[in-house]
Design an enzyme around this catalytic site. Structure first.
Site, short mmCIF file in Angstrom:
data_model
loop_
_atom_site.label_atom_id
_atom_site.label_comp_id
_atom_site.label_asym_id
_atom_site.label_seq_id
_atom_site.Cartn_x
_atom_site.Cartn_y
_atom_site.Cartn_z
N TYR A 54 -8.00 0.53 -55.10
CA TYR A 54 -6.71 0.56 -54.41
C TYR A 54 -6.84 -0.07 -53.03
CZ TYR A 54 -5.17 4.02 -57.93
OH TYR A 54 -4.86 4.67 -59.09
N GLN A 176 -5.96 10.19 -67.55
CA GLN A 176 -4.91 9.85 -66.59
C GLN A 176 -4.09 8.67 -67.11
OE1 GLN A 176 -4.46 8.22 -62.06
NE2 GLN A 176 -5.85 9.95 -62.33
N ALA A 208 8.54 6.59 -62.82
CA ALA A 208 8.65 5.20 -63.30
C ALA A 208 8.79 4.22 -62.14
CB ALA A 208 9.81 5.05 -64.28
N LYS A 215 17.77 4.98 -57.37
CA LYS A 215 18.11 4.10 -56.25
C LYS A 215 18.35 2.65 -56.67
CE LYS A 215 13.25 3.36 -54.90
NZ LYS A 215 12.26 3.61 -53.84
N GLU A 293 10.03 16.70 -50.78
CA GLU A 293 11.12 16.78 -51.75
C GLU A 293 10.59 16.77 -53.18
OE1 GLU A 293 14.54 17.28 -51.55
OE2 GLU A 293 13.78 17.98 -49.63
N ASN A 294 9.66 15.85 -53.49
CA ASN A 294 9.16 15.75 -54.85
C ASN A 294 8.29 16.94 -55.22
OD1 ASN A 294 10.52 13.36 -55.16
ND2 ASN A 294 8.75 12.06 -54.77
#
Length: 334
Positions: A54, A176, A208, A215, A293-294
């Protein structure tokens, strides 16, 4: 925060995990990345997932700095090996040389003596599976990793690796895969195999790549600053969902989310957690408020009628083809 065992192992993890694919060291500056990690900790998240590839290893470095000073025993830190991390022919894959060098690099960047879970980021068709698993066994026996996992492996590959892991007496405990309301390719083969073997799913992209937040609107340009406009790689992954037929169906989920008292993103994360084989859902963020929030999707139970209503809305655009489990896996090296 709610917690689950990782498969049938003794490792307990937060059912919402924080991951820094695309964001740390790439899409967001380090100060914002650290703020997201702090928000995850504040939300009760103890499980953090990253990978050596990453942001060309920078994501691990940022994660290490962000978690520095936290009580190590109270965290579960996961990373991965496979993709190229340098220009050499052995700077990739699941050969012994790359695995042994990569675990040391990951530990150095993460500023830790061990990772809780070390995962094969893809299957390597150019290396004998026996060599890969023997190298992983040595990593475990050296104390540099406590458990072993895989990412985006097919059911048959998982079964073969699990058999070798048992022979070597090392704990292969996780898979995963990508999994969401829209991408259900693991349900028919990978999940039943893993349930049989005691392997838990740590799923990525439950929203996704942001499409299930609602949004992205049909017939409209992607919002400025969204992943679909990210020139550093995010746009490549989200583009598959930016079709009007998909986006129209996602908008039809709004009243169902309202009925459950959830945002669309929370509904999407809660949905994957209804699968009993899922041990954790990985969320990412570019802003700390997104994390909080998530994370509220933890512990949410969706009733059977709501799950049926979601299926009725999305069925025409859901991908269930098990042959796409390892989609994007590289061909064997020459």
């Amino acid at each position: 925060m709610d917690f689950r065992h990782l498969g049938r192992s003794g490792l307990v993890i937060s059912e919402i995990a924080y991951g820094n694919w695309i964001t740390h060291g790439s899409q967001v500056e380090e100060e914002a990345a650290v703020s997201c990690v702090r928000a995850a900790l504040d939300a009760g998240i103890t499980t953090f997932d990253t990978a050596d590839v990453y942001a060309e290893t920078r994501a691990e470095t940022v994660m290490g700095r962000a978690l520095k000073g936290e009580r190590r025993e109270g965290l579960e830190i996961f990373t991965k090996v496979f993709w190229p991390t340098g220009p050499g022919r052995n700077d990739r894959g699941l050969g012994r040389k790359h695995i042994m060098e990569s675990i040391d690099g990951s530990l150095r960047r993460l500023q830790t003596d061990y990772v809780d879970l070390y995962q094969a980021h893809r299957y390597d068709p150019s290396t004998p599976l026996e060599e890969t698993m023997e190298a992983f066994a040595d990593v475990v026996r050296s104390g540099k990793a406590l458990y072993i996992g895989v990412s985006e492996w097919t059911a048959q590959q998982i079964r073969e690796a699990h058999a070798l892991a048992r022979e070597l007496r090392i704990p292969l405990v996780s898979s995963q895969p990508q999994y969401s309301m829209l991408w259900r390719v693991i349900e028919s083969e990978v999940v039943p195999t893993c349930e049989e073997l005691g392997i838990g799913q740590i799923v990525w992209s439950p929203i996704a790549q942001g499409v299930l937040t609602g949004k992205y609107l049909p017939g409209a340009e992607p919002p400025a600053g969204s992943r679909a406009t990210d020139s550093k790689g995010g746009a490549n992954f989200v583009s598959r969902w930016l079709r009007d037929d998909v986006l129209e169906r996602v908008q039809q989920l709004r009243p169902l989310a309202d009925q459950a008292g959830l945002s669309l993103a929370q509904l999407a994360v809660a949905w994957v957690l209804q699968n009993s084989n899922v041990s954790a859902a990985i969320i990412g963020a570019s802003r700390p408020e997104q994390v909080g929030e998530n994370a509220k999707a933890a512990g949410v139970k969706l009733d059977a009628d709501l799950l049926k209503a979601i299926d009725a809305v999305l069925d025409p655009v859901v991908d269930r083809d098990p042959a796409r489990t390892a989609e994007g896996a590289p061909k064997a090296r020459p």
